[in-house]
Design a protein around this motif. Structure first.
Motif, PDB file in Angstrom:
ATOM      1  N   PHE A 161       0.862  -1.172   0.000  1.00 32.83           N
ATOM      2  CA  PHE A 161       0.000   0.000   0.000  1.00 32.83           C
ATOM      3  C   PHE A 161       0.906   1.232   0.000  1.00 32.83           C
ATOM      4  CE2 PHE A 161      -2.541  -3.307   1.895  1.00 32.83           C
ATOM      5  CZ  PHE A 161      -3.830  -3.074   1.451  1.00 32.83           C
ATOM      6  N   SER A 183      -5.943  12.967  -4.322  1.00 31.57           N
ATOM      7  CA  SER A 183      -5.015  11.843  -4.415  1.00 31.57           C
ATOM      8  C   SER A 183      -5.754  10.606  -4.891  1.00 31.57           C
ATOM      9  CB  SER A 183      -4.334  11.588  -3.079  1.00 31.57           C
ATOM     10  OG  SER A 183      -5.231  11.013  -2.164  1.00 31.57           O
ATOM     11  N   ARG A 228      -5.632   3.296   9.709  1.00 29.38           N
ATOM     12  CA  ARG A 228      -5.040   1.984   9.413  1.00 29.38           C
ATOM     13  C   ARG A 228      -3.540   2.099   9.236  1.00 29.38           C
ATOM     14  NH1 ARG A 228      -6.762  -2.131   4.530  1.00 29.38           N
ATOM     15  NH2 ARG A 228      -6.207  -0.428   3.140  1.00 29.38           N
ATOM     16  N   SER A 232     -11.818  -4.529   0.586  1.00 27.72           N
ATOM     17  CA  SER A 232     -10.984  -4.230   1.754  1.00 27.72           C
ATOM     18  C   SER A 232      -9.698  -3.533   1.324  1.00 27.72           C
ATOM     19  CB  SER A 232     -10.649  -5.524   2.515  1.00 27.72           C
ATOM     20  OG  SER A 232      -9.859  -6.363   1.703  1.00 27.72           O
ATOM     21  N   ARG A 233      -9.304  -3.720   0.056  1.00 29.05           N
ATOM     22  CA  ARG A 233      -8.033  -3.166  -0.401  1.00 29.05           C
ATOM     23  C   ARG A 233      -8.124  -1.672  -0.701  1.00 29.05           C
ATOM     24  NH1 ARG A 233      -4.790  -5.998  -5.382  1.00 29.05           N
ATOM     25  NH2 ARG A 233      -6.726  -5.449  -6.448  1.00 29.05           N
ATOM     26  N   ARG A 282     -10.927   0.422  -0.022  1.00 34.36           N
ATOM     27  CA  ARG A 282     -11.918   1.207   0.714  1.00 34.36           C
ATOM     28  C   ARG A 282     -11.224   2.255   1.583  1.00 34.36           C
ATOM     29  NH1 ARG A 282     -14.617   0.841   5.538  1.00 34.36           N
ATOM     30  NH2 ARG A 282     -13.677  -1.160   6.071  1.00 34.36           N
ATOM     31  N   ARG A 295     -11.017   4.329   4.712  1.00 37.49           N
ATOM     32  CA  ARG A 295     -11.582   4.161   6.049  1.00 37.49           C
ATOM     33  C   ARG A 295     -11.731   5.488   6.783  1.00 37.49           C
ATOM     34  NH1 ARG A 295      -9.436  -0.227   4.303  1.00 37.49           N
ATOM     35  NH2 ARG A 295      -9.870  -2.302   5.148  1.00 37.49           N
ATOM     36  N   ARG A 296     -10.736   6.363   6.673  1.00 38.22           N
ATOM     37  CA  ARG A 296     -10.771   7.642   7.382  1.00 38.22           C
ATOM     38  C   ARG A 296     -11.474   8.681   6.525  1.00 38.22           C
ATOM     39  NH1 ARG A 296     -11.262   7.818  11.857  1.00 38.22           N
ATOM     40  NH2 ARG A 296     -10.787  10.008  11.736  1.00 38.22           N
TER      41      ARG A 296
END
Lengths: 219, 219
Positions: free
Chosen positions: A47, B105, A69, B8-9, B11, B13-14
């Motif tokens: 990532f 980004s 994360r 999950s890769r 997405r 989250r923040r």
């Protein structure tokens, strides 16, 4: 300041003449880049995420929400890599093949830890703030207790690093210099344009001196 | 154009309100960013390296020397992640806590393959060149057979991606609006400064039109 030892991790393989392992050179690039890109790996999947940073000595600081994360991953003792890149210009050669860019980049390796103590946390946040806009920290309202608790700060000690850079004019094949193609460098720089004052303030609020010094022909 | 499915890769989250999975939005950020940062992982050690890129549809192109460690790694069917970041401004709030940056980004996930066929390789190199400086490809000398053979081009199909962005003025706590602290946005932009003609050309070689259009008050 010493050089970072060359290892399999930080050694620049391509065009080693453009490489440096000098901490002073590397720190200057880190300090000039407005942001960095952090890479981490989860079960083999890499990532990469942009982040703001600050630096004090060999410590890099990143901040965010406690639920981030990235920050949770960094502090779980995983290795990370950070890149700091400054694009200085486009290099226009006579041939497509010899086109290039002028740049300075640093790649850093390390592991993170949570900054727990309030005094170090404040120094880290000040470093991040002053890195983006020197002078701002002293004027804006300082973080409250609740805001400090709602901010996670991670420190990454630089274990290993390298820099790579190019500068100067294009280099063409001998027989191409006769071609009637303009060649040279187009310098690039991140510049501040005209500041946009928030409408929710007194219209005569003066622009601070630390902003005025950033004024340029572009503003 | 469709959205990239949330997994999950990719997405965000923040602050998910700042996220987008729209291919059109993501492509625009990729095309505006002058360079990208590629992350890969070798035996759990992440690496991140800046690179120039081009895009045609959902294919990203990177080029380099055949011996490049990055390119060799990418084409060995390893997953990679690429970040494209445009910094649009500094957001100055009354409180340190609410300071931010305006940015766009994109983070992309995929795997690479070597571009073998000459026609695709030339289209990829044209995409990389035109991405940096539209108009240049048609004027500079095209790659020779030997130069083409000395250039490795890698294509990365975008499997998954997301974008994240912030724009607009600062947002402060209600009680802070009364503070006598200048607040607003300092817009930032990468600008071309005065072109530097190569000394090894006829002094009257005219600056090409595709460079003149980049002139700004900064140049």
């Amino acid at each position: 300041m010493p050089d970072y030892p060359k290892t399999s991790r930080n050694r620049v393989r391509r065009l080693p003449a453009r490489a440096s392992y000098d901490a002073k050179v590397i720190y200057e690039i880190i300090d000039e880049a407005p942001l960095c890109h952090i890479a981490f790996s989860e079960e083999g999947q890499p990532f990469v995420i942009p982040a703001l940073h600050g630096r004090l000595g060999d410590q890099l600081f990143i901040h965010g929400a406690p639920a981030s994360r990235l920050l949770q991953h960094i502090v779980a003792d995983h290795p990370v890599s950070l890149a700091f890149t400054v694009l200085d210009g486009l290099v226009l050669a006579r041939s497509i093949f010899h086109h290039s860019v002028n740049y300075r980049s640093a790649v850093v390796f390390g592991r993170g830890r949570v900054v727990e103590r309030d005094d170090e946390k404040l120094r880290a946040l000040e470093a991040i703030s002053e890195h983006l806009l020197p002078g701002r920290w002293a004027e804006a309202r300082a973080p409250s207790r609740a805001e400090l608790d709602a901010t996670k700060v991670v420190a990454i000690a630089i274990e290993s690093a390298s820099a790579k850079m190019r500068s100067g004019p294009p280099s063409d094949d001998k027989e191409d210099y006769a071609l009637p193609v303009w060649a040279g460098v187009l310098p690039l720089a991140l510049r501040m344009l005209e500041p946009i004052g928030d409408l929710r303030q007194a219209p005569d609020t003066p622009l601070p001196g630390y902003v005025r010094v950033l004024m340029s022909p572009c503003s």
